[in-house]
Structures are given as C-alpha cells and as structure tokens.
Design a protein around this motif. Structure first.
Motif, PDB file in Angstrom:
ATOM      1  N   ALA A   1      69.925   7.149  16.288  1.00 33.46           N
ATOM      2  CA  ALA A   1      69.507   6.640  14.977  1.00 33.46           C
ATOM      3  C   ALA A   1      70.224   5.333  14.662  1.00 33.46           C
ATOM      4  CB  ALA A   1      69.797   7.686  13.904  1.00 33.46           C
ATOM      5  N   ARG A   2      71.472   5.250  15.058  1.00 34.80           N
ATOM      6  CA  ARG A   2      72.250   4.031  14.823  1.00 34.80           C
ATOM      7  C   ARG A   2      71.673   2.847  15.601  1.00 34.80           C
ATOM      8  NH1 ARG A   2      78.756   4.092  15.633  1.00 34.80           N
ATOM      9  NH2 ARG A   2      79.152   1.865  15.796  1.00 34.80           N
ATOM     10  N   GLU A   3      71.290   3.091  16.861  1.00 29.94           N
ATOM     11  CA  GLU A   3      70.696   2.026  17.677  1.00 29.94           C
ATOM     12  C   GLU A   3      69.362   1.572  17.096  1.00 29.94           C
ATOM     13  OE1 GLU A   3      72.449   3.100  22.121  1.00 29.94           O
ATOM     14  OE2 GLU A   3      70.690   4.159  21.352  1.00 29.94           O
ATOM     15  N   ARG A   4      68.550   2.529  16.626  1.00 26.92           N
ATOM     16  CA  ARG A   4      67.256   2.155  16.047  1.00 26.92           C
ATOM     17  C   ARG A   4      67.446   1.356  14.763  1.00 26.92           C
ATOM     18  NH1 ARG A   4      66.007   7.530  17.338  1.00 26.92           N
ATOM     19  NH2 ARG A   4      65.706   8.152  15.169  1.00 26.92           N
ATOM     20  N   GLY A   5      68.456   1.724  13.972  1.00 26.71           N
ATOM     21  CA  GLY A   5      68.739   0.958  12.760  1.00 26.71           C
ATOM     22  C   GLY A   5      69.114  -0.476  13.080  1.00 26.71           C
ATOM     23  N   THR A   6      69.900  -0.659  14.145  1.00 30.27           N
ATOM     24  CA  THR A   6      70.297  -2.005  14.557  1.00 30.27           C
ATOM     25  C   THR A   6      69.098  -2.802  15.023  1.00 30.27           C
ATOM     26  OG1 THR A   6      72.495  -1.224  15.200  1.00 30.27           O
ATOM     27  CG2 THR A   6      71.767  -3.313  16.141  1.00 30.27           C
ATOM     28  N   VAL A   7      68.207  -2.166  15.801  1.00 34.46           N
ATOM     29  CA  VAL A   7      67.000  -2.849  16.292  1.00 34.46           C
ATOM     30  C   VAL A   7      66.134  -3.316  15.121  1.00 34.46           C
ATOM     31  CG1 VAL A   7      64.822  -2.501  17.505  1.00 34.46           C
ATOM     32  CG2 VAL A   7      66.951  -1.721  18.535  1.00 34.46           C
TER      33      VAL A   7
ATOM     34  N   SER B   1      63.162   5.696   8.308  1.00 36.95           N
ATOM     35  CA  SER B   1      64.326   6.236   7.604  1.00 36.95           C
ATOM     36  C   SER B   1      63.970   7.526   6.882  1.00 36.95           C
ATOM     37  CB  SER B   1      64.858   5.203   6.611  1.00 36.95           C
ATOM     38  OG  SER B   1      65.938   5.721   5.875  1.00 36.95           O
ATOM     39  N   ASP B   2      62.773   7.563   6.238  1.00 38.29           N
ATOM     40  CA  ASP B   2      62.344   8.740   5.481  1.00 38.29           C
ATOM     41  C   ASP B   2      62.155   9.966   6.374  1.00 38.29           C
ATOM     42  OD1 ASP B   2      62.377   7.305   3.158  1.00 38.29           O
ATOM     43  OD2 ASP B   2      60.219   6.869   3.162  1.00 38.29           O
ATOM     44  N   ARG B   3      61.804   9.727   7.661  1.00 32.62           N
ATOM     45  CA  ARG B   3      61.583  10.851   8.570  1.00 32.62           C
ATOM     46  C   ARG B   3      62.903  11.488   9.050  1.00 32.62           C
ATOM     47  NH1 ARG B   3      57.679   7.409  10.637  1.00 32.62           N
ATOM     48  NH2 ARG B   3      59.028   6.833  12.377  1.00 32.62           N
TER      49      ARG B   3
ATOM     50  N   PHE C   1      71.319   5.670  10.606  1.00 32.54           N
ATOM     51  CA  PHE C   1      70.232   4.682  10.631  1.00 32.54           C
ATOM     52  C   PHE C   1      70.402   3.666   9.505  1.00 32.54           C
ATOM     53  CE2 PHE C   1      66.158   3.027   9.290  1.00 32.54           C
ATOM     54  CZ  PHE C   1      65.523   2.690  10.480  1.00 32.54           C
ATOM     55  N   GLU C   2      70.650   4.149   8.287  1.00 30.44           N
ATOM     56  CA  GLU C   2      70.732   3.260   7.133  1.00 30.44           C
ATOM     57  C   GLU C   2      71.982   2.385   7.186  1.00 30.44           C
ATOM     58  OE1 GLU C   2      70.286   5.723   3.687  1.00 30.44           O
ATOM     59  OE2 GLU C   2      68.103   5.924   3.956  1.00 30.44           O
ATOM     60  N   ASP C   3      73.094   2.940   7.703  1.00 29.40           N
ATOM     61  CA  ASP C   3      74.302   2.119   7.840  1.00 29.40           C
ATOM     62  C   ASP C   3      74.065   0.974   8.819  1.00 29.40           C
ATOM     63  OD1 ASP C   3      75.714   3.600   6.048  1.00 29.40           O
ATOM     64  OD2 ASP C   3      76.914   4.696   7.522  1.00 29.40           O
TER      65      ASP C   3
END
Length: 452
Positions: A82-88, A116-118, A127-129
C-alpha cells in the motif's frame, strides 16, 4: 440486420464539449487500473476531426501498454505494498500537475481516492501517508543514489550521511513534509556546526543534493528553475568556520603521502603471512599501479581489460567529471598489465579476482590496511580516527614525485583527474589539457624507490 458500428466515433465520448478516449480494460488487467472496467483519457479538443487523430495515437499507446502488462513487463499494483502504491500515485499526480492538464489531474485524483477508499486499517494509513508524502526522510534515498550514479565509495558515504539526518528526524518526530528551514537550521546547529569544516562540507553537499532530487521529483514542495531547486531549506545554511590555530607539530597532522622508507617497506618487505598469501600479488600489483599512475583505489581495482590499450589506461568513469581520462602506462607497469590482460575478454577486469565482490574497493582497501599495519606502516595521531597513511597515500606520493620532478601542476591535474579550479579560467575553460607527450613525460619521471 445488426446495426453497423460507427467507426468514426470508435472509442470517443463527448463530455462537456470535450472529446474523451474510452476503451474497455480486459478483466485480467483491471488491477493495474484501480479495478476500473474502462480506461478514459481526455483528448483536450472539441474538434471531432482532431479528436479522431489523437484517438488513434492514444489507442496505439494503450494497446501497447496492455500487451506489456500481459507480458509481465509492468509491475502489477497487486504485488506492491500500500505504501508503494501511494508513492506511485503521488509521483503520477506530481507529473500531471506539471502539465497543467486539469481534466486528467481530476480524473487521476478520483482514481487515487477510489483506491484509498478500498483499503482498510493499517494499509489505508500507509497508502495515505505515502500519498501525502508523510514518509521517513530517507524514503527516497536509494532512488536518489541510483539517479546520480556516483562511485561505490561516494555512494555509500552519501547514503550514510542522509540516513544520519533521517535518524535525527526520527528522534524529533519529523516526517518528510515537516522539514523546513527552521528544522534544517536546528540540525545544522546541533550536528553539522561542531564538525571539522571538510566533514561538514561533505554532509551539506549530500543533503543539498538529496533535497534537490526530492524537489525535482515532486516528493517535497519547492520551486524549480532551469532544472534546479531554488528554494531548498538547505540553501543559505552556512558552514562552520572551524579553522583552528596551528600549533607546533600540527602542520602535517593530516593524511599524507608515503615517506620513502614506508614505501620501501610496502614494496620490498617480507610478506606478512597473517594477511593471506592469496592476496599477495593483488596487493603488490595494485600498489605499483597507483604509485606510477596516481590512480584512485577504485579506479585501479575496477579497470576493464579493454581500458588498458595503446600504452594508456583509458579510464571511462570515476569520482568527478575529470575522472574520465587517459593515463600513460608507465614502462615499469607493462609487465603487470600484460600478465593481467592475457587470455581475458575485453569486459573482464584486470583484477578479475575482485569482480565478484559487492564493493571491490572497500574489500581491497581493508586487505591493504591489514597488510600495511602488519608491516608497521601506520601513523595514527591523537584525536584522529584514521591513519595519516593509507592506500590513497600512493596517489599522493605520485603527485609529490611528479611535482618534485618539475612538471606543471596543470599536467599533474590532468593525469590524476582533478577538477580545474573554478577561478582558473585559463586552464579550466580555454585549454584541452596537457598533450600526450607532456602526460607521458610526467608519468615516466616518477620512479619507485629502490630497495634499501
């Protein structure tokens, strides 16, 4: 009779007088598009003819992308954290902001919000961070180091300096978006100001470079002009003026060249068995090459066979922009070069036995230091961690001998790969360097000391 499809409006959709491209996403590929069943992209025109032309290009691009994803050439978001997807997503939106394409930006923002909602719980927070940039200060340090492509030793040094700042930030509960001029000023005052000026300069260079990269990539907010960050919190931070009074005996307290007797010991002394006899030839060859060429440790041990040709070491990469250069092969080194290039391929290393090491320069440096200390060639001063003599002393010895032989400093700089001084306009800007004859005469003027 079935209704004939209108090919002129294929994949076109009119929204608020703007034509959009719309295509169905294959079921197997939908995870790459946030679960969406259709891919849409604004064609940024109200003219249908123009839209048709743009549609054809977009269709070719997206179908090519579909093929790449199906072939495994594109990493699936399903395999990313989730962290990697947030960065992308953060990086993608930064790119869109730079284009001023508001319709595309709005569409992408919607997709990011849907993803994010999912998510739930800790995954959603990660993800949000990452999406908002609330990540540790050294989050992007590996991407930065890969982008600048420095020598292994310098890369390791910069990684350590950035991570030292990151550890301080962790203690202060600071994330990447929290770093402003005030936070930087506190770090400079607490950590950098007490340092020796040279150490402080390295620290500041690493952090300024890292922050420029973060700004250019959109990881932190900042203005960019002509490809450079112009409002970094590190700009204007002054270095400490730690020039202390020179006392008796202090003048030569820094690292230095080998003295003649020390070099005689290293070249001709009885080999210490505790170092490992398998390294004897390696140490002897590398030391002689550096003493008779002025080459840096990393340059010596990573030379390719094809870079030793036509009586020169044709160095292609290195620490600075002046590192790529041609160094005449000293007559006393020709036997070593012939032995180490025999029956090897062009891309093999002269020191092929080091090719499998993760950091060949560091590995060899540790071996040489064990050898040097075993022969009691050491010079540790009070208050200093490092010995005043090390493998780099061979390079200093070459420079000293060339200078004592009466050769111009500009010629010596060309040979050893030193950057011309910024104020040296005549030699730094308007010349192409010393001639081949000047370089060869300078190299051949240096002679190893004879046995005692």
């Amino acid at each position: 009779m079935p209704k004939q499809r209108n090919s002129a409006r294929r994949h076109l959709e009119l929204k608020r007088r703007i034509w959009w491209f719309k295509i169905g996403v294959p079921v197997a590929l939908r995870s790459h598009f946030g679960g969406k069943t259709h891919y849409r992209e604004s064609l940024q025109t109200s003219d249908m003819r123009v839209a048709m032309e743009r549609r054809d290009q977009v269709e070719r691009d997206i179908r090519s992308r579909f093929r790449d994803i199906a072939a495994g050439k594109v990493i699936s978001p399903a395999t990313m954290s989730a962290r990697e997807r947030g960065t992308v997503w953060r990086e993608a939106l930064a790119d869109l902001k730079a284009t001023d394409d508001h319709s595309q930006l709005d569409f992408a923002m919607g997709l990011a919000e849907d993803e994010s909602d999912r998510l739930r719980g800790n995954e959603r927070k990660e993800f949000e961070d990452a999406f908002t940039g609330k990540v540790p200060v050294d989050e992007h340090v590996e991407a930065y180091l890969k982008a600048i492509g420095l020598a292994d030793k310098t890369t390791g040094e910069r990684r350590g300096l950035v991570r030292r700042f990151a550890r301080w930030c962790d203690k202060e509960a600071l994330k990447l978006p929290d770093i402003n001029r005030r936070a930087v000023g506190r770090y400079v005052t607490a950590i950098i100001e007490p340092m020796d000026r040279r150490t402080a300069k390295k620290h500041m260079t690493a952090l300024r470079g890292y922050w420029d990269y973060l700004t250019l990539r959109g990881h932190v907010e900042g203005k960019v002009m002509d490809g450079k960050a112009v409002d970094s919190p590190w700009l204007g931070q002054t270095l400490p003026d730690n020039k202390r009074r020179v006392e008796r005996g202090d003048r030569n307290s820094g690292e230095r060249a080998f003295a003649e007797q020390e070099l005689q010991t290293l070249l001709y002394g009885d080999y210490p068995q505790e170092v490992g006899t398998e390294f004897r030839q390696q140490i002897e060859d590398a030391l002689r090459i550096s003493c008779l060429s002025g080459m840096r440790l990393a340059e010596v041990v990573t030379l390719w066979v094809e870079e030793a040709h036509d009586d020169v070491f044709d160095i292609q990469q290195g620490k600075t922009r002046s590192a790529a250069r041609k160094v005449p092969i000293h007559p006393d080194l020709k036997g070593i070069v012939e032995r180490r290039t025999k029956d090897k391929k062009p891309k093999d290393w002269l020191f092929q036995e080091l090719a499998g090491e993760r950091d060949p320069g560091d590995t060899f440096g540790k071996r040489f230091n064990r050898y040097r200390k075993a022969l009691k060639v050491d010079d540790v001063r009070d208050g200093k961690r490092r010995s005043a003599v090390n493998f780099h002393s061979a390079r200093r010895w070459f420079i000293t001998q060339a200078r004592h032989a009466g050769h111009a400093k500009e010629t010596i700089k060309d040979i050893v790969g030193h950057v011309p001084g910024e104020k040296d306009i005549t030699f730094g800007t308007y010349t192409k360097g010393a001639s081949e004859e000047q370089n060869r005469a300078c190299v051949e003027a240096v002679k190893l000391p004879k046995r005692a």
